[in-house]
Design an enzyme around this catalytic site. Structure first.
Site, PDB file in Angstrom:
ATOM      1  CG  ASN A 210      -6.264   7.600 -23.283  1.00  0.00           C
ATOM      2  OD1 ASN A 210      -7.125   8.234 -23.877  1.00  0.00           O
ATOM      3  ND2 ASN A 210      -5.681   6.523 -23.778  1.00  0.00           N
ATOM      4  CB  ILE A 307      -1.665   0.754 -34.302  1.00  0.00           C
ATOM      5  CG1 ILE A 307      -2.047  -0.123 -33.100  1.00  0.00           C
ATOM      6  CG2 ILE A 307      -2.543   0.431 -35.510  1.00  0.00           C
ATOM      7  CD1 ILE A 307      -3.410   0.186 -32.522  1.00  0.00           C
TER       8      ILE A 307
END
Ligand code: CTP
Length: 402
Positions: A210, A307
């Site tokens: 990205n 995460i």
């Protein structure tokens, strides 16, 4: 409190015994996040060496016009443009006279004439020179032109006399020029920060990633260091140098980032997830470069570990802060994310239009989770480092109270 994003300061040193305090002044300014370049007059070099000033400022010292080393790096006109503030400390009686009369015979005086930045002077001289009508006139002229005069103080002088003319202390000058020293809001706090994008390989040369530049995460790391934190920065592939003092762990994929974070999170007190982690990765990674074959290609993707949610779910988690980039319903989504991921704070930015990627500035709204509810505070658009400072100013007390 006045916060200065690393202000670019030209420290001028003219000839006087007080020049022995100039390296301390450089240090005091650097501690406040300023970038310091130094110009010295010939007379100043009789009192301290350019090498000392180079060592404390980290840059070659500007001494003369056509000085090959310093001028090839940054010429004197460029230096005048670069500076956001000029401070001449010590400013001798002779230097003040030259400045008052617009004489540009030496590099420091020329830069002081050629700059649009504010010029401040910290005079230092014998008390009779300070009180002399010529010096008084020169100072009046300079003050009328907007030159800021800092000090001098009174007291024992190097010449054995007592009276006005002693250069102000470096700390006092630094406060005048760059504001109060930073409070150590995160003194010794073990802080783990993720930054940048992740790269999910499709084959040895292609992958899914990205547009994250890593700038916001690196700015958070720098700001946390400046607040006294012990920082570990887990970064995806970015093109940025790690802030000095941070431990850097380079990773590529979401899985690697997850492993690096989970190995350290239980020992951390603050976790700030700035990374733009890929949510999906290819199920199969080709061992060799995929060849084109027909008109269409299907890639099967699977979820990567979240995460932030993993860290928040630890038995005794660190205080967790997430960043959310949203293109629609930013606040509603951020509130939902905050509750679902179990983060203490989500900093949400509206990225509709993609303007924030790689940009120097950013704006966020902080969404807090407190007693099963969410609260929020909008922070206005600012340079990413300054924004990081403001975010940490809000987060530090919340963490301390948690
Ligand atoms: N995050 C993470 N691990 C992931 C995905 C996201 O730790 N696999 C963290 C990011 O670092 C960020 C926060 O979660 O702090 C929000 O990320 P964002 O991409 O906005 O949210 P997503 O959960 O991915 O939701 P969606 O893409 O559906 O908006």
């Amino acid at each position: 409190m006045v916060w200065h994003k690393s202000k670019r300061i030209l420290l001028g040193v003219s000839g006087g015994i007080a020049a022995y305090k100039s390296p301390q002044l450089a240090r005091r300014l650097i501690e406040r996040g300023c970038e310091v370049r130094v110009a010295m007059t010939r007379a100043a070099c009789e009192f301290i060496t350019p090498l000392t000033m180079q060592a404390v400022s980290g840059h070659p010292v500007h001494l003369h016009f056509l000085d090959a080393e310093a001028e090839s790096g940054m010429g004197h006109i460029e230096l005048a443009r670069w500076a956001e503030q000029v401070i001449v400390a010590p400013a001798s009686a002779d230097f003040l006279a030259r400045l008052a009369h617009g004489r540009a015979g030496d590099l420091l005086a020329a830069v002081a004439l050629a700059t649009e930045a504010e010029v401040a002077v910290a005079p230092a001289m014998n008390r009779l020179m300070w009180e002399h009508a010529a010096t008084r006139e020169n100072l009046k002229t300079l003050a009328a032109r907007g030159v800021r005069v800092i000090g001098p103080g009174a007291g024992d002088q190097a010449c054995g006399e007592t009276g006005p003319g002693r250069m102000s202390e470096p700390e006092e000058i630094a406060v005048e020029i760059a504001g109060d020293a930073r409070p150590l809001l995160l003194d010794g706090v073990d802080t783990l920060i993720t930054a940048g994008p992740t790269w999910e390989a499709l084959d040895p040369v292609r992958g899914i990633s990205n547009r994250s530049s890593g700038k916001m995460g690196f700015a958070m790391a720098q700001a946390a260091l400046d607040f006294g934190a012990r920082v570990t920065l887990v970064s995806g592939p970015v093109n940025l140098p790690a802030p000095r003092g941070a431990r850097r762990v380079d990773v590529v994929s979401a899985h690697e980032m997850s492993e690096a974070v989970m190995a350290r999170a239980p020992k951390s007190q603050l976790f700030i997830a700035v990374a733009a982690v890929a949510d999906y990765r290819p199920v199969n990674v080709a061992a060799n470069k995929i060849k084109k074959d027909g008109g269409r290609m299907r890639v099967e993707l699977e979820k990567t570990p979240d995460i932030l949610a993993q860290v928040a779910a630890l038995k005794s988690p660190p205080f967790t802060v997430g960043f959310a980039a949203e293109t629609e319903n930013a606040l509603a989504n951020a509130r939902k994310k905050c509750m679902e991921k179990g983060a203490d704070v989500i900093a949400v930015n509206d990225v509709a239009g993609g303007a924030v990627f790689g940009a120097e500035e950013n704006a966020v709204t902080l969404v807090y989770r407190k007693n099963g509810k969410t609260g929020e505070e909008a922070l206005t658009k600012a340079d990413k480092y300054l924004l990081a400072v403001r975010i940490l100013e809000r987060i530090a007390p919340l963490r301390a109270a948690s």
